[in-house]
Write a protein that holds these residues in place. Structure first.
Motif, PDB file in Angstrom:
ATOM      1  N   GLY A 289       2.428  -3.679  -9.278  1.00  0.00           N
ATOM      2  CA  GLY A 289       1.860  -2.779  -8.113  1.00  0.00           C
ATOM      3  C   GLY A 289       0.972  -3.622  -7.134  1.00  0.00           C
ATOM      4  O   GLY A 289       1.181  -3.259  -5.956  1.00  0.00           O
ATOM      5  N   MET A 290       0.377  -4.632  -7.531  1.00  0.00           N
ATOM      6  CA  MET A 290      -0.502  -5.495  -6.744  1.00  0.00           C
ATOM      7  C   MET A 290       0.506  -6.340  -5.720  1.00  0.00           C
ATOM      8  O   MET A 290       0.245  -6.535  -4.711  1.00  0.00           O
ATOM      9  N   PHE A 291       1.764  -6.758  -6.344  1.00  0.00           N
ATOM     10  CA  PHE A 291       2.637  -7.754  -5.790  1.00  0.00           C
ATOM     11  C   PHE A 291       3.121  -6.589  -4.404  1.00  0.00           C
ATOM     12  O   PHE A 291       3.330  -7.308  -3.512  1.00  0.00           O
ATOM     13  N   LYS A 292       3.538  -5.339  -4.948  1.00  0.00           N
ATOM     14  CA  LYS A 292       4.083  -4.561  -4.222  1.00  0.00           C
ATOM     15  C   LYS A 292       3.328  -4.274  -2.616  1.00  0.00           C
ATOM     16  O   LYS A 292       3.634  -4.283  -1.800  1.00  0.00           O
ATOM     17  N   ALA A 293       2.106  -4.163  -3.085  1.00  0.00           N
ATOM     18  CA  ALA A 293       0.890  -3.825  -2.122  1.00  0.00           C
ATOM     19  C   ALA A 293       0.788  -5.069  -1.077  1.00  0.00           C
ATOM     20  O   ALA A 293       0.846  -4.717  -0.038  1.00  0.00           O
ATOM     21  N   GLY A 294       0.897  -5.995  -1.528  1.00  0.00           N
ATOM     22  CA  GLY A 294       0.773  -7.256  -0.785  1.00  0.00           C
ATOM     23  C   GLY A 294       2.023  -7.507   0.217  1.00  0.00           C
ATOM     24  O   GLY A 294       1.758  -7.829   1.260  1.00  0.00           O
ATOM     25  N   ARG A 295       3.036  -7.308  -0.493  1.00  0.00           N
ATOM     26  CA  ARG A 295       4.321  -7.361   0.198  1.00  0.00           C
ATOM     27  C   ARG A 295       4.361  -6.441   1.576  1.00  0.00           C
ATOM     28  O   ARG A 295       5.023  -6.560   2.463  1.00  0.00           O
ATOM     29  N   GLU A 296       4.040  -5.488   1.126  1.00  0.00           N
ATOM     30  CA  GLU A 296       4.256  -4.145   1.843  1.00  0.00           C
ATOM     31  C   GLU A 296       3.239  -3.666   2.923  1.00  0.00           C
ATOM     32  O   GLU A 296       3.135  -2.576   3.773  1.00  0.00           O
ATOM     33  N   GLY A 297       2.277  -4.724   3.137  1.00  0.00           N
ATOM     34  CA  GLY A 297       1.385  -4.591   4.005  1.00  0.00           C
ATOM     35  C   GLY A 297       0.066  -3.892   3.629  1.00  0.00           C
ATOM     36  O   GLY A 297      -0.860  -3.312   4.465  1.00  0.00           O
TER      37      GLY A 297
ATOM     38  N   ARG B 270      -1.618  11.646   0.878  1.00  0.00           N
ATOM     39  CA  ARG B 270      -0.631  12.634   0.418  1.00  0.00           C
ATOM     40  C   ARG B 270      -0.533  12.804  -1.248  1.00  0.00           C
ATOM     41  O   ARG B 270      -0.323  13.695  -1.746  1.00  0.00           O
ATOM     42  N   ILE B 271      -0.927  11.656  -1.825  1.00  0.00           N
ATOM     43  CA  ILE B 271      -1.137  11.574  -3.065  1.00  0.00           C
ATOM     44  C   ILE B 271      -2.549  10.953  -3.635  1.00  0.00           C
ATOM     45  O   ILE B 271      -3.111  10.251  -2.760  1.00  0.00           O
ATOM     46  N   ASP B 272      -2.984  11.450  -4.843  1.00  0.00           N
ATOM     47  CA  ASP B 272      -4.382  10.844  -5.152  1.00  0.00           C
ATOM     48  C   ASP B 272      -4.247   9.316  -5.798  1.00  0.00           C
ATOM     49  O   ASP B 272      -5.003   8.755  -5.692  1.00  0.00           O
ATOM     50  N   LEU B 273      -3.218   9.395  -6.641  1.00  0.00           N
ATOM     51  CA  LEU B 273      -2.919   7.939  -7.329  1.00  0.00           C
ATOM     52  C   LEU B 273      -1.480   7.633  -7.346  1.00  0.00           C
ATOM     53  O   LEU B 273      -0.526   8.595  -6.951  1.00  0.00           O
ATOM     54  N   TRP B 274      -1.280   6.603  -7.646  1.00  0.00           N
ATOM     55  CA  TRP B 274       0.102   6.006  -7.798  1.00  0.00           C
ATOM     56  C   TRP B 274       0.236   5.307  -9.112  1.00  0.00           C
ATOM     57  O   TRP B 274      -0.488   4.607  -9.628  1.00  0.00           O
ATOM     58  N   VAL B 275       1.349   5.614 -10.028  1.00  0.00           N
ATOM     59  CA  VAL B 275       1.650   4.901 -11.146  1.00  0.00           C
ATOM     60  C   VAL B 275       2.575   3.751 -10.810  1.00  0.00           C
ATOM     61  O   VAL B 275       3.802   3.881 -10.316  1.00  0.00           O
ATOM     62  N   GLY B 276       2.239   2.447 -11.417  1.00  0.00           N
ATOM     63  CA  GLY B 276       3.000   1.421 -11.508  1.00  0.00           C
ATOM     64  C   GLY B 276       2.618   0.424 -12.566  1.00  0.00           C
ATOM     65  O   GLY B 276       1.870   0.691 -13.597  1.00  0.00           O
TER      66      GLY B 276
ATOM     67  N   LYS C 115      -5.702  -2.934  -0.443  1.00  0.00           N
ATOM     68  CA  LYS C 115      -5.988  -1.654   0.091  1.00  0.00           C
ATOM     69  C   LYS C 115      -5.598  -0.629  -1.006  1.00  0.00           C
ATOM     70  O   LYS C 115      -5.899   0.516  -0.958  1.00  0.00           O
ATOM     71  N   ILE C 116      -5.399  -1.135  -2.127  1.00  0.00           N
ATOM     72  CA  ILE C 116      -5.350  -0.250  -3.547  1.00  0.00           C
ATOM     73  C   ILE C 116      -6.292  -1.138  -4.604  1.00  0.00           C
ATOM     74  O   ILE C 116      -6.425  -2.136  -4.612  1.00  0.00           O
ATOM     75  N   LYS C 117      -6.462  -0.286  -5.754  1.00  0.00           N
ATOM     76  CA  LYS C 117      -7.179  -0.733  -6.924  1.00  0.00           C
ATOM     77  C   LYS C 117      -6.596  -0.145  -8.165  1.00  0.00           C
ATOM     78  O   LYS C 117      -6.342   1.013  -8.038  1.00  0.00           O
ATOM     79  N   PRO C 118      -6.558  -0.848  -9.127  1.00  0.00           N
ATOM     80  CA  PRO C 118      -6.285  -0.086 -10.544  1.00  0.00           C
ATOM     81  C   PRO C 118      -7.575   0.701 -10.892  1.00  0.00           C
ATOM     82  O   PRO C 118      -8.991   0.248 -10.891  1.00  0.00           O
ATOM     83  N   VAL C 119      -7.315   1.642 -11.431  1.00  0.00           N
ATOM     84  CA  VAL C 119      -8.332   2.805 -11.971  1.00  0.00           C
ATOM     85  C   VAL C 119      -8.071   3.248 -13.555  1.00  0.00           C
ATOM     86  O   VAL C 119      -9.117   3.602 -14.112  1.00  0.00           O
ATOM     87  N   PHE C 120      -7.059   2.811 -14.009  1.00  0.00           N
ATOM     88  CA  PHE C 120      -6.886   3.367 -15.304  1.00  0.00           C
ATOM     89  C   PHE C 120      -5.570   2.871 -15.880  1.00  0.00           C
ATOM     90  O   PHE C 120      -4.578   2.919 -15.191  1.00  0.00           O
TER      91      PHE C 120
ATOM     92  N   THR D  65      -0.154   1.357 -15.120  1.00  0.00           N
ATOM     93  CA  THR D  65      -1.496   1.445 -14.375  1.00  0.00           C
ATOM     94  C   THR D  65      -1.618   2.653 -13.171  1.00  0.00           C
ATOM     95  O   THR D  65      -0.610   2.714 -12.786  1.00  0.00           O
ATOM     96  N   LEU D  66      -2.724   3.285 -13.133  1.00  0.00           N
ATOM     97  CA  LEU D  66      -2.891   4.238 -12.311  1.00  0.00           C
ATOM     98  C   LEU D  66      -3.583   3.419 -11.176  1.00  0.00           C
ATOM     99  O   LEU D  66      -4.461   2.880 -11.500  1.00  0.00           O
ATOM    100  N   PHE D  67      -3.275   3.496  -9.760  1.00  0.00           N
ATOM    101  CA  PHE D  67      -3.726   2.755  -8.688  1.00  0.00           C
ATOM    102  C   PHE D  67      -4.500   3.913  -7.688  1.00  0.00           C
ATOM    103  O   PHE D  67      -3.650   5.053  -7.793  1.00  0.00           O
TER     104      PHE D  67
END
Length: 241
Positions: free
Chosen positions: A177-185, A166-172, A189-194, A108-110
């Motif tokens: 991806g959602m689990f990491k975002a929650g754990r890292e604060g 500094r980057i537009d998207l993140w691949v995970g 603050k992120i959403k899946p886009v593709f 997924t791209l976030f």
């Protein structure tokens, strides 16, 4: 029987026993599939599935949490070492003996939650800078699709980069991806886009050294299949939702 023959027999027996009982499993911090726990051990969905497979196969192993490239390298170069959760792709296929699949996590791209970026096709994504990390199969997959990648040593570095623009998207992975975002604060603050590729491209396995005894690999594969078939894998996954 001569003393020399007896010695050789004992050594051979010890060597075989070592194959069967002294496995080392390497992994990375990739929640919710493999990650450190509060007790200083390694937990996660894949870890629990692997531990149950070891139990059913009557095998022992130690689990080491390491940077991903080192984990992969150890499994490629050292006998009786396996690495998880490893995507099984064409580049890795002949480097390991495979057990699984253990889990799947759609590629997924976030983007940032407030980002105006909308992606409806792969071509739309090619104009953006995508964050990934060294040795990651999802990043490799995205790069082969023609996306512009910017790599870091560890994946946790990508979330602050995304937040800072500094980057537009993140691949995970869709789940990780959602689990990491929650754990890292970065919860909310992120959403899946593709989503990239076929779901089978995101299956993750236990990848064992080519020298691993076939008997051990077969026992582990049989154990994983039984874990899936009797619903244990599904019950483990629900614990991390």
């Amino acid at each position: 029987m001569s003393r020399m023959l007896i010695t050789c027999f004992v050594l051979a027996t010890l060597s075989y026993s070592g194959v069967a009982s002294a496995l080392t499993l390497t992994t990375e911090d990739y929640p919710p599939f493999n990650m450190p726990t509060d007790g200083g051990k390694v937990g996660g969905i894949s870890t629990e599935i692997v531990q149950e497979a070891l139990k059913r196969a009557k095998l022992d192993a130690k689990i080491e949490l390491l940077p991903w490239e080192r984990s992969l390298s150890m499994a490629k170069s050292q006998a009786d070492v396996c690495v998880y959760s490893a995507v099984r792709n064409a580049e890795r296929e002949k480097s390991f003996k495979w057990v699984g699949p253990l889990v799947a996590d759609e590629i997924t791209l976030f983007a940032k939650a407030d980002s105006p970026i909308k992606i409806s096709s792969l071509d739309d994504a090619k104009k953006y800078k995508v964050g990934a990390y060294n040795g990651d199969a999802y990043g490799d997959f995205a790069e082969k699709q023609g996306l512009k990648m910017e790599r870091v040593v560890q994946d946790v570095q990508n979330l602050p980069k995304l937040a800072a623009g500094r980057i537009d998207l993140w691949v995970g992975g869709a789940k990780s991806g959602m689990f990491k975002a929650g754990r890292e604060g970065f919860k909310g603050k992120i959403k899946p886009v593709f989503q990239l590729g076929d779901p089978k491209d995101s299956e993750m396995w236990l990848a064992c050294n080519k020298g691993m005894a076939d008997e051990v690999v077969n026992k582990l594969n049989d154990a994983v299949k039984s874990i899936v078939n009797d619903g244990t894998a599904e019950r483990i996954g629900k614990k991390y939702q």
